[in-house]
Design an enzyme around this catalytic site. Structure first.
Site, PDB file in Angstrom:
ATOM      1  N   PRO A  67      -4.781  -6.162   4.070  1.00  0.00           N
ATOM      2  CA  PRO A  67      -5.684  -7.358   3.598  1.00  0.00           C
ATOM      3  C   PRO A  67      -7.112  -6.578   2.466  1.00  0.00           C
ATOM      4  O   PRO A  67      -7.503  -5.569   2.151  1.00  0.00           O
ATOM      5  CB  PRO A  67      -6.340  -6.678   4.782  1.00  0.00           C
ATOM      6  N   ASN A  68      -7.148  -8.089   1.830  1.00  0.00           N
ATOM      7  CA  ASN A  68      -7.961  -8.852   0.633  1.00  0.00           C
ATOM      8  C   ASN A  68      -7.284  -7.840  -0.553  1.00  0.00           C
ATOM      9  O   ASN A  68      -8.069  -7.602  -1.743  1.00  0.00           O
ATOM     10  CB  ASN A  68      -9.408  -7.457   1.041  1.00  0.00           C
ATOM     11  N   TYR A  88     -11.495  -0.577  -6.823  1.00  0.00           N
ATOM     12  CA  TYR A  88     -10.677  -0.424  -7.292  1.00  0.00           C
ATOM     13  C   TYR A  88     -10.178  -1.029  -8.443  1.00  0.00           C
ATOM     14  O   TYR A  88      -9.043  -1.119  -8.814  1.00  0.00           O
ATOM     15  CB  TYR A  88     -10.635  -1.922  -6.329  1.00  0.00           C
ATOM     16  N   ALA A 136      -7.573  -2.176   5.137  1.00  0.00           N
ATOM     17  CA  ALA A 136      -8.395  -1.309   5.794  1.00  0.00           C
ATOM     18  C   ALA A 136      -7.808  -0.922   7.384  1.00  0.00           C
ATOM     19  O   ALA A 136      -7.970  -0.603   8.377  1.00  0.00           O
ATOM     20  CB  ALA A 136      -9.235  -2.662   6.206  1.00  0.00           C
ATOM     21  N   GLU A 163       1.786   6.701   1.879  1.00  0.00           N
ATOM     22  CA  GLU A 163       1.136   5.536   2.283  1.00  0.00           C
ATOM     23  C   GLU A 163      -0.292   6.419   0.835  1.00  0.00           C
ATOM     24  O   GLU A 163      -0.262   7.230  -0.286  1.00  0.00           O
ATOM     25  CB  GLU A 163       0.029   6.575   3.182  1.00  0.00           C
ATOM     26  N   ARG A 201     -15.696   8.273   0.184  1.00  0.00           N
ATOM     27  CA  ARG A 201     -16.332   7.107   0.489  1.00  0.00           C
ATOM     28  C   ARG A 201     -17.059   7.566   1.878  1.00  0.00           C
ATOM     29  O   ARG A 201     -17.208   8.320   2.989  1.00  0.00           O
ATOM     30  CB  ARG A 201     -15.332   6.429   0.485  1.00  0.00           C
ATOM     31  N   ASN A 257       0.225   1.273   1.290  1.00  0.00           N
ATOM     32  CA  ASN A 257      -1.667   0.803   0.970  1.00  0.00           C
ATOM     33  C   ASN A 257      -1.629   0.097   1.956  1.00  0.00           C
ATOM     34  O   ASN A 257      -1.768  -1.892   2.415  1.00  0.00           O
ATOM     35  CB  ASN A 257      -1.940  -0.160  -0.250  1.00  0.00           C
ATOM     36  N   ARG A 309     -11.975  -7.923  -6.192  1.00  0.00           N
ATOM     37  CA  ARG A 309     -12.839  -7.363  -5.337  1.00  0.00           C
ATOM     38  C   ARG A 309     -13.526  -5.632  -5.967  1.00  0.00           C
ATOM     39  O   ARG A 309     -12.608  -5.053  -6.588  1.00  0.00           O
ATOM     40  CB  ARG A 309     -12.301  -7.069  -4.520  1.00  0.00           C
ATOM     41  N   HIS A 323      -4.350   4.760  -1.380  1.00  0.00           N
ATOM     42  CA  HIS A 323      -5.032   3.997  -1.655  1.00  0.00           C
ATOM     43  C   HIS A 323      -5.587   3.799  -3.092  1.00  0.00           C
ATOM     44  O   HIS A 323      -5.172   5.420  -3.753  1.00  0.00           O
ATOM     45  CB  HIS A 323      -6.149   4.546  -0.687  1.00  0.00           C
TER      46      HIS A 323
END
Ligand code: DQA
Length: 146
Positions: free
Chosen positions: A11-12, A24, A78, A99, A108, A75, A19, A101
């Site tokens: 998502p996003n 990012y 969330a 995976e 973070r 990825n 964003r 990110h």
């Protein structure tokens, strides 16, 4: 011809480039799709590319990858931090899983430090920006050759 590598995005990530660019970066998801395709081509393989804002659609894309893909680069965004369903689906996939990110999740908020997906992933790449996708594809190529 080996099966393509499935690149799955949560998502996003459709808003990449707009964003929180300070976290990012400026590249869009279309830029990432091209980076993945170009990286795979150099390595003599190919990619499919998918993004969804819906957990169930990502689960179904993983089910599809059981038949259509040699490896998964994901990825989960969330859903990384919340989704047992995505972990269960990945546990039903036989090939390499990497995976990715874009940001360094460990630098973070504490809630980003735990990943359900890491329990299945063969490798985790975080904090390399969108280059992490290219690194993941290179790693998949190495694992598939071994
Ligand atoms: C992310 C990190 C996640 O914590 C976040 O929810 C995202 C993107 C990353 O690529 O850095 O949406 O997976």
């Amino acid at each position: 011809m080996t099966k393509p590598i499935a690149i799955l995005n949560g998502p996003n990530l459709n808003l990449l480039g707009q964003r929180q660019p300070e976290i990012y970066g400026a590249d869009t998801l279309a830029d990432v799709e091209k980076l993945c395709a170009d990286t795979a081509e150099v390595l003599g393989t190919s990619t499919t590319f998918f993004q969804s804002n819906h957990e169930g659609e990502i689960v179904e894309a993983i089910h599809q990858a059981r038949h259509d893909a040699s490896a998964i680069v994901i990825n989960p965004a969330a859903y990384t931090h919340t989704s047992v369903a995505i972990l269960d689906a990945l546990n039903a996939f036989d090939g390499p899983v990497i995976e990715v990110h874009i940001s360094n999740v460990h630098k973070r908020e504490a809630f980003r430090h735990h990943s359900y997906v890491s329990a299945r992933a063969d490798a985790v790449i975080a904090g390399c920006g969108v280059q992490g996708y290219a690194l993941a594809i290179q790693r998949v190529a190495t694992l598939l050759k071994a």
